[in-house]
Design an enzyme around this catalytic site. Structure first.
Site, short mmCIF file in Angstrom:
data_model
loop_
_atom_site.label_atom_id
_atom_site.label_comp_id
_atom_site.label_asym_id
_atom_site.label_seq_id
_atom_site.Cartn_x
_atom_site.Cartn_y
_atom_site.Cartn_z
N CYS A 67 0.88 -1.18 0.00
CA CYS A 67 0.00 0.00 0.00
C CYS A 67 0.91 1.22 0.00
O CYS A 67 1.10 1.88 1.03
CB CYS A 67 -0.92 -0.01 1.20
N ALA A 68 1.50 1.53 -1.13
CA ALA A 68 2.70 2.35 -1.20
C ALA A 68 2.48 3.85 -1.18
O ALA A 68 3.37 4.60 -0.75
CB ALA A 68 3.50 1.99 -2.45
N ALA A 69 1.35 4.33 -1.69
CA ALA A 69 1.15 5.78 -1.78
C ALA A 69 1.09 6.40 -0.38
O ALA A 69 0.63 5.76 0.56
CB ALA A 69 -0.14 6.08 -2.55
N GLY A 71 4.27 7.41 -1.10
CA GLY A 71 5.54 7.02 -1.68
C GLY A 71 6.78 7.20 -0.84
O GLY A 71 7.87 6.78 -1.23
N GLY A 72 6.65 7.78 0.33
CA GLY A 72 7.84 8.02 1.14
C GLY A 72 8.58 6.76 1.53
O GLY A 72 9.81 6.69 1.45
N LYS A 73 7.85 5.74 1.94
CA LYS A 73 8.49 4.49 2.35
C LYS A 73 9.09 3.77 1.14
O LYS A 73 10.12 3.11 1.25
CB LYS A 73 7.51 3.61 3.11
N ASP A 122 -5.61 -4.74 -5.96
CA ASP A 122 -6.14 -4.86 -4.61
C ASP A 122 -5.14 -5.70 -3.81
O ASP A 122 -4.81 -6.83 -4.18
CB ASP A 122 -7.51 -5.54 -4.65
N ASP A 140 2.14 -1.05 4.92
CA ASP A 140 1.74 0.14 5.67
C ASP A 140 0.24 0.30 5.42
O ASP A 140 -0.17 0.95 4.46
CB ASP A 140 2.54 1.35 5.19
N CYS A 193 -0.49 4.11 11.15
CA CYS A 193 -0.36 5.33 11.96
C CYS A 193 -1.58 5.47 12.87
O CYS A 193 -1.91 6.57 13.32
CB CYS A 193 -0.17 6.57 11.09
#
Length: 259
Positions: A67-69, A71-73, A122, A140, A193
């Protein structure tokens, strides 16, 4: 009247600590800057950067950021790969995926970006169609994101305890998919988070039952001062971590197949 319910719930959940945590959540976050020559800078919460680095990615690995967006990680993972191996940065939301692609294009140098594939599947489908494929997975997971909810009347109005339960079900499905997509001996980070254990330790507890004998929890070192040790992982909250967080993360290892 969701807003009073929101604050009453977390006041009861944290007890006296809420008096210090609430203003810390409303305060300034602490960011590290990711920047390469002639590229745009990216600012990532130091607790989030810790979660990505805790995955232990090394050059040559096959890695999934499920779940990348925004994109920081992914930037942290690409940096660790150093242009060797593969990195699939996935997000099923077209809008968020567009932002992810922008971040990668404008922040990463070409030698790191060339091994990154952006996809829009998905996340719960990886376990079925990419079974035992990845050396490392970062999940994440979508979560309640209370620090951001507090800043929006709209999101406060949508908040409810029932919503937490629904989110936790989705998180459990994503986590099961991630475990199935890991190679035997592979490792993953589950992070959110979110503030409450319902989206954190409780989700990990359920996967240990759902995939009993297939996955174990690994001990993590709390590098950031003030980090709380939880039942299965670590949680960084801004009242004790000097503005960093919130981030919960747990590290899991896929057990080797029995002969």
């Amino acid at each position: 009247m969701a807003a009073p319910d929101f604050f009453a719930f977390y006041s009861e959940y944290f007890g006296e600590r809420w008096n210090a945590l609430l203003p810390a959540l409303r305060g300034e976050a602490v960011y590290e800057t990711i920047q390469y020559p002639e590229k745009e800078p990216y600012y990532l919460d130091e607790a989030s950067a810790f979660a990505a680095r805790a995955l232990g990615v090394e050059p040559g690995m096959d890695v999934l950021d499920m779940c990348a967006a925004p994109g920081g990680k992914t930037l942290i993972l690409a940096q660790a790969l150093q242009g060797k191996g593969s990195l699939q940065s996935n997000d099923r939301s077209p809008d968020r995926r567009q932002r992810l692609s922008h971040v990668l294009e404008n922040t990463l140098p070409e030698e790191y970006r060339k091994i990154v594939q952006v996809s829009g599947y998905d996340g719960v489908r990886f376990g079925m169609y990419r079974k035992e494929t990845f050396d490392r997975i970062l999940l994440d997971a979508p979560c309640s994101s209370e620090r951001h909810v507090m800043e929006s009347e709209k999101y406060l109005a949508e908040w409810s305890q029932k919503r937490i339960s629904h989110i936790a079900i989705t998180q459990g499905s994503l986590l099961a998919s991630a475990v199935d997509a890991l190679k035997p001996g592979g490792q993953m980070i589950y992070s959110t988070c979110a503030l409450s254990k319902m989206e954190n330790d409780d989700v990990v507890r359920k996967i240990l039952k759902k995939r009993k004998g297939k996955v174990r929890v690994l001990k993590m070192k709390p590098d950031i001062p003030g980090t709380d040790q939880t039942e299965f992982g670590l949680q960084m909250l801004p009242d004790r971590c000097a503005g960093r967080g919130p981030i919960f993360c747990a590290k899991l290892e896929k057990l080797e197949n029995e002969n």
